[in-house]
Design a protein around this motif. Structure first.
Motif, PDB file in Angstrom:
ATOM      1  N   ASP A  74       0.776  -1.453  -0.592  1.00 19.83           N
ATOM      2  CA  ASP A  74       0.439   0.189  -0.085  1.00 19.83           C
ATOM      3  C   ASP A  74       0.464   1.005   0.309  1.00 19.83           C
ATOM      4  O   ASP A  74       1.948   1.612   0.472  1.00 19.83           O
ATOM      5  CB  ASP A  74      -1.059  -0.442   1.179  1.00 19.83           C
ATOM      6  N   LYS A  75       0.342   1.677  -0.424  1.00 23.48           N
ATOM      7  CA  LYS A  75       1.074   3.779  -0.914  1.00 23.48           C
ATOM      8  C   LYS A  75       0.840   3.675   0.964  1.00 23.48           C
ATOM      9  O   LYS A  75       0.429   3.896   1.549  1.00 23.48           O
ATOM     10  CB  LYS A  75       0.189   4.356  -1.518  1.00 23.48           C
ATOM     11  N   GLN A  77       3.500   6.461   1.523  1.00 23.89           N
ATOM     12  CA  GLN A  77       4.557   8.248   1.931  1.00 23.89           C
ATOM     13  C   GLN A  77       4.676   8.667  -0.247  1.00 23.89           C
ATOM     14  O   GLN A  77       5.300   7.682  -0.835  1.00 23.89           O
ATOM     15  CB  GLN A  77       5.572   8.275   1.932  1.00 23.89           C
ATOM     16  N   GLN A  78       5.225  10.074  -0.354  1.00 26.29           N
ATOM     17  CA  GLN A  78       5.215  10.713  -1.236  1.00 26.29           C
ATOM     18  C   GLN A  78       6.506  10.758  -1.393  1.00 26.29           C
ATOM     19  O   GLN A  78       7.533   9.565  -0.997  1.00 26.29           O
ATOM     20  CB  GLN A  78       5.537  12.115  -1.090  1.00 26.29           C
ATOM     21  N   PRO A  84      -1.715   3.492  -4.649  1.00 23.56           N
ATOM     22  CA  PRO A  84      -2.506   2.855  -3.159  1.00 23.56           C
ATOM     23  C   PRO A  84      -3.662   2.038  -3.191  1.00 23.56           C
ATOM     24  O   PRO A  84      -4.039   1.411  -4.334  1.00 23.56           O
ATOM     25  CB  PRO A  84      -3.633   4.543  -2.705  1.00 23.56           C
ATOM     26  N   TYR A 107      -7.260   9.967  -3.027  1.00 18.63           N
ATOM     27  CA  TYR A 107      -6.078   9.616  -2.018  1.00 18.63           C
ATOM     28  C   TYR A 107      -5.757  11.270  -2.195  1.00 18.63           C
ATOM     29  O   TYR A 107      -5.549  11.970  -3.236  1.00 18.63           O
ATOM     30  CB  TYR A 107      -5.271   8.689  -2.804  1.00 18.63           C
ATOM     31  N   PRO A 108      -5.381  11.207  -0.731  1.00 14.64           N
ATOM     32  CA  PRO A 108      -4.828  10.370   0.201  1.00 14.64           C
ATOM     33  C   PRO A 108      -6.412  10.639   1.615  1.00 14.64           C
ATOM     34  O   PRO A 108      -6.820  11.567   1.245  1.00 14.64           O
ATOM     35  CB  PRO A 108      -4.147  10.397   1.282  1.00 14.64           C
ATOM     36  N   ASP A 112      -5.107   7.676   5.349  1.00 15.57           N
ATOM     37  CA  ASP A 112      -3.330   7.820   5.182  1.00 15.57           C
ATOM     38  C   ASP A 112      -3.172   8.757   5.624  1.00 15.57           C
ATOM     39  O   ASP A 112      -1.461   9.009   6.202  1.00 15.57           O
ATOM     40  CB  ASP A 112      -3.569   7.736   3.288  1.00 15.57           C
ATOM     41  N   MET A 113      -3.636  10.389   6.146  1.00 13.63           N
ATOM     42  CA  MET A 113      -2.970  11.336   6.088  1.00 13.63           C
ATOM     43  C   MET A 113      -3.091  11.138   7.913  1.00 13.63           C
ATOM     44  O   MET A 113      -1.338  11.602   8.348  1.00 13.63           O
ATOM     45  CB  MET A 113      -3.771  12.822   5.565  1.00 13.63           C
ATOM     46  N   PRO A 123       1.543  11.849   2.548  1.00 12.71           N
ATOM     47  CA  PRO A 123       1.606  11.172   2.405  1.00 12.71           C
ATOM     48  C   PRO A 123       1.181  10.774   0.753  1.00 12.71           C
ATOM     49  O   PRO A 123       1.051   9.492  -0.088  1.00 12.71           O
ATOM     50  CB  PRO A 123      -0.505  10.534   2.826  1.00 12.71           C
ATOM     51  N   GLY A 125       0.133  12.632  -3.534  1.00 16.63           N
ATOM     52  CA  GLY A 125      -1.686  12.805  -3.801  1.00 16.63           C
ATOM     53  C   GLY A 125      -1.636  12.746  -5.295  1.00 16.63           C
ATOM     54  O   GLY A 125      -0.671  12.344  -5.946  1.00 16.63           O
TER      55      GLY A 125
END
Length: 175
Positions: A74-75, A77-78, A84, A107-108, A112-113, A123, A125
């Motif tokens: 899963d996603k 972080q940037q 995601p 998303y996010p 997630d945030m 996170p 985007g």
């Protein structure tokens, strides 16, 4: 002798061009059902590299996809190159994208945030379902996982999905 070498070179060049076309040519989009003017759900199966669009539970379209450059998991972080996972909505449409059309997903999500904030990272985007980079001029379809976390399909497939998907369409992304 020169004619023979030219003929061999022509045959080799033609064969190489044919192999390149078979490898990189865009895949044609299968025609959707004539009665379908809209879809209500998109399922992305990362491990199968497949996008399935449906209406009222009936499959309308199925396309192969490319994902982020590090798609497993899963996603978080940037910049991690992950796509995601979860249930999202299409929340924007961009006809002027750097990629051939794009449908943004929301998303996010708040969770997630919160997870990223707790870890002290962003996170990320700007996750989209989109076509191929405009910079390649529609000449090829990139087949491997090459995006920064988005879902990529061929330009013809994107035109079809663009026509059928509306803001608010559910997008489920599974591992």
């Amino acid at each position: 002798m020169k004619r023979l070498l030219r003929l061999v070179a022509l045959v080799v060049w033609t064969g190489a061009a044919w192999i390149a076309w078979q490898t990189f040519a865009p895949l044609p989009a299968p025609p959707p059902s004539a009665a379908t003017d809209q879809i209500d759900r998109i399922l992305i199966e990362k491990s199968a590299r497949r996008l399935t669009a449906s209406r009222d539970g009936e499959t309308v379209l199925e396309f192969p996809i490319a994902l982020g450059f590090a798609p497993a998991g899963d996603k978080f972080q940037q910049g991690d190159g992950k796509t995601p996972e979860g249930i999202f909505l299409i929340d924007r449409r961009n006809p002027n994208s750097a990629y051939h059309l794009s449908l943004g997903i929301n998303y996010p999500l708040p969770e997630d945030m919160a997870q990223a904030k707790a870890a002290g990272v962003s996170p990320g985007g700007d996750i989209f379902i989109h076509g191929q980079p405009n910079s390649i001029g529609g000449l090829a379809t990139l087949l491997s996982d090459w995006t920064a976390g988005c879902i990529a399909i061929s330009n013809d497939q994107m035109k079809t999905l663009w026509r059928l998907a509306r803001i608010g369409t559910e997008v489920e992304i599974r591992p």
